[in-house]
Write a protein that holds these residues in place. Sequence first.
Motif, PDB file in Angstrom:
ATOM      1  N   PHE A  58       0.830  -1.206   0.000  1.00 19.87           N
ATOM      2  CA  PHE A  58       0.000   0.000   0.000  1.00 19.87           C
ATOM      3  C   PHE A  58       0.863   1.254   0.000  1.00 19.87           C
ATOM      4  O   PHE A  58       1.978   1.260   0.515  1.00 19.87           O
ATOM      5  CB  PHE A  58      -0.897   0.032   1.247  1.00 19.87           C
ATOM      6  N   ILE A  59       0.299   2.308  -0.581  1.00 16.44           N
ATOM      7  CA  ILE A  59       0.880   3.647  -0.472  1.00 16.44           C
ATOM      8  C   ILE A  59      -0.066   4.432   0.432  1.00 16.44           C
ATOM      9  O   ILE A  59      -1.116   4.905  -0.011  1.00 16.44           O
ATOM     10  CB  ILE A  59       1.018   4.320  -1.849  1.00 16.44           C
ATOM     11  N   ILE A  60       0.260   4.505   1.712  1.00 18.05           N
ATOM     12  CA  ILE A  60      -0.588   5.198   2.689  1.00 18.05           C
ATOM     13  C   ILE A  60      -0.207   6.676   2.683  1.00 18.05           C
ATOM     14  O   ILE A  60       0.951   7.028   2.919  1.00 18.05           O
ATOM     15  CB  ILE A  60      -0.408   4.627   4.101  1.00 18.05           C
ATOM     16  N   THR A  61      -1.194   7.525   2.439  1.00 18.65           N
ATOM     17  CA  THR A  61      -0.955   8.960   2.320  1.00 18.65           C
ATOM     18  C   THR A  61      -1.786   9.719   3.341  1.00 18.65           C
ATOM     19  O   THR A  61      -3.020   9.724   3.252  1.00 18.65           O
ATOM     20  CB  THR A  61      -1.328   9.453   0.905  1.00 18.65           C
ATOM     21  N   PHE A  62      -1.156  10.329   4.315  1.00 14.55           N
ATOM     22  CA  PHE A  62      -1.870  11.208   5.237  1.00 14.55           C
ATOM     23  C   PHE A  62      -1.937  12.582   4.576  1.00 14.55           C
ATOM     24  O   PHE A  62      -0.904  13.206   4.297  1.00 14.55           O
ATOM     25  CB  PHE A  62      -1.161  11.267   6.590  1.00 14.55           C
ATOM     26  N   THR A  63      -3.156  13.042   4.305  1.00 18.89           N
ATOM     27  CA  THR A  63      -3.335  14.277   3.544  1.00 18.89           C
ATOM     28  C   THR A  63      -4.627  14.970   3.971  1.00 18.89           C
ATOM     29  O   THR A  63      -5.345  14.473   4.850  1.00 18.89           O
ATOM     30  CB  THR A  63      -3.348  13.970   2.026  1.00 18.89           C
ATOM     31  N   LYS A 139       2.884  15.383   9.246  1.00 20.41           N
ATOM     32  CA  LYS A 139       2.626  16.372   8.200  1.00 20.41           C
ATOM     33  C   LYS A 139       1.517  15.910   7.253  1.00 20.41           C
ATOM     34  O   LYS A 139       1.178  14.738   7.188  1.00 20.41           O
ATOM     35  CB  LYS A 139       3.893  16.605   7.362  1.00 20.41           C
ATOM     36  N   THR A 140       0.984  16.864   6.511  1.00 18.72           N
ATOM     37  CA  THR A 140       0.150  16.538   5.352  1.00 18.72           C
ATOM     38  C   THR A 140       0.795  17.228   4.155  1.00 18.72           C
ATOM     39  O   THR A 140       0.907  18.441   4.145  1.00 18.72           O
ATOM     40  CB  THR A 140      -1.306  17.034   5.531  1.00 18.72           C
ATOM     41  N   PRO A 141       1.309  16.408   3.188  1.00 21.68           N
ATOM     42  CA  PRO A 141       1.243  14.941   3.138  1.00 21.68           C
ATOM     43  C   PRO A 141       2.415  14.273   3.849  1.00 21.68           C
ATOM     44  O   PRO A 141       3.481  14.856   3.994  1.00 21.68           O
ATOM     45  CB  PRO A 141       1.302  14.671   1.636  1.00 21.68           C
ATOM     46  N   HIS A 142       2.174  13.041   4.287  1.00 22.80           N
ATOM     47  CA  HIS A 142       3.204  12.187   4.891  1.00 22.80           C
ATOM     48  C   HIS A 142       2.937  10.781   4.371  1.00 22.80           C
ATOM     49  O   HIS A 142       1.825  10.267   4.522  1.00 22.80           O
ATOM     50  CB  HIS A 142       3.101  12.222   6.413  1.00 22.80           C
ATOM     51  N   ILE A 143       3.928  10.160   3.756  1.00 19.01           N
ATOM     52  CA  ILE A 143       3.727   8.908   3.028  1.00 19.01           C
ATOM     53  C   ILE A 143       4.385   7.727   3.718  1.00 19.01           C
ATOM     54  O   ILE A 143       5.516   7.831   4.222  1.00 19.01           O
ATOM     55  CB  ILE A 143       4.304   9.000   1.590  1.00 19.01           C
ATOM     56  N   ILE A 197       7.540  16.976   3.932  1.00 22.99           N
ATOM     57  CA  ILE A 197       7.358  18.424   3.837  1.00 22.99           C
ATOM     58  C   ILE A 197       5.870  18.726   3.718  1.00 22.99           C
ATOM     59  O   ILE A 197       5.200  18.232   2.802  1.00 22.99           O
ATOM     60  CB  ILE A 197       8.088  18.998   2.593  1.00 22.99           C
ATOM     61  N   GLY A 198       5.348  19.509   4.654  1.00 28.35           N
ATOM     62  CA  GLY A 198       3.917  19.819   4.595  1.00 28.35           C
ATOM     63  C   GLY A 198       3.463  20.608   5.798  1.00 28.35           C
ATOM     64  O   GLY A 198       4.274  21.120   6.574  1.00 28.35           O
ATOM     65  N   CYS A 199       2.143  20.685   5.978  1.00 30.52           N
ATOM     66  CA  CYS A 199       1.559  21.364   7.129  1.00 30.52           C
ATOM     67  C   CYS A 199       1.501  20.400   8.311  1.00 30.52           C
ATOM     68  O   CYS A 199       1.319  19.188   8.126  1.00 30.52           O
ATOM     69  CB  CYS A 199       0.138  21.812   6.802  1.00 30.52           C
ATOM     70  N   SER A 200       1.629  20.921   9.503  1.00 25.35           N
ATOM     71  CA  SER A 200       1.538  20.066  10.689  1.00 25.35           C
ATOM     72  C   SER A 200       0.107  19.558  10.863  1.00 25.35           C
ATOM     73  O   SER A 200      -0.858  20.280  10.579  1.00 25.35           O
ATOM     74  CB  SER A 200       1.964  20.833  11.943  1.00 25.35           C
ATOM     75  N   ILE A 201      -0.024  18.310  11.293  1.00 23.46           N
ATOM     76  CA  ILE A 201      -1.339  17.729  11.541  1.00 23.46           C
ATOM     77  C   ILE A 201      -1.963  18.424  12.739  1.00 23.46           C
ATOM     78  O   ILE A 201      -1.327  18.623  13.771  1.00 23.46           O
ATOM     79  CB  ILE A 201      -1.222  16.210  11.768  1.00 23.46           C
ATOM     80  N   LYS A 202      -3.218  18.814  12.592  1.00 22.92           N
ATOM     81  CA  LYS A 202      -3.920  19.566  13.642  1.00 22.92           C
ATOM     82  C   LYS A 202      -4.650  18.625  14.582  1.00 22.92           C
ATOM     83  O   LYS A 202      -5.602  17.953  14.215  1.00 22.92           O
ATOM     84  CB  LYS A 202      -4.914  20.554  13.001  1.00 22.92           C
TER      85      LYS A 202
END
Length: 203
Positions: A58-63, A139-143, A197-202
């Motif tokens: 799987f390619i799990i993407t937190f976004t 982060k979003t995104p974080h893979i 690299i992305g925004c911090s998860i809230k």
Amino acid sequence: MKTTQKLLILFVLVLSVSAFTIKPSQGYKIGDVATDFKLENIDGTMVSLSDFEDAKGFIITFTCNTCPYAIAYEDRVEALNKKYASKGYPVIAIMPNNTTIKPGDNMEAMQKRAKEKGFTFPYLIDAEQDIYPQYGATKTPHIYVLQKTKKGNIVKYIGAIDDNFQDANAVKTKYVEDAVNALLQGNEIKVKETKAIGCSIKA
């Protein structure tokens, strides 16, 4: 024994027990087995990794919908799914943010965004915010690239999608593609971890 001495000994004992029972959650490392989950998809169904019987990994993407970095990568995430889902590595996107803080990331907004962009992958909501800490996503995104084995889904890559969030045409190294290609070919992944690299998860 004086009261202060008793309190000091008790304090030391509590610390000693805590050291063994309370472990800070730093998330998965390369080689760890990722625990399965059951999260709500934008179509109302509950989705687990175990649902994908034929998957090789799987390619799990937190976004999310609201982060400029995540938005910049949306087309590339979709391209990853179109390229690799048929080869056994589908994209599973998870929205980890607290929707009270970020109402633009709630389920209704997720459904709208997915329809606008024509997402072909599951877009799940981590409503209780239980899953992203397990992974260690920040982060979003974080893979996270997982490989399915007899032992479970093994974490094989963690980090960024590629080396240029600003311009897809200027990308020199496609970390996720390189990782999945290596797994498909039975080779060792050269770059197993990069900085997301992305925004911090809230939370």
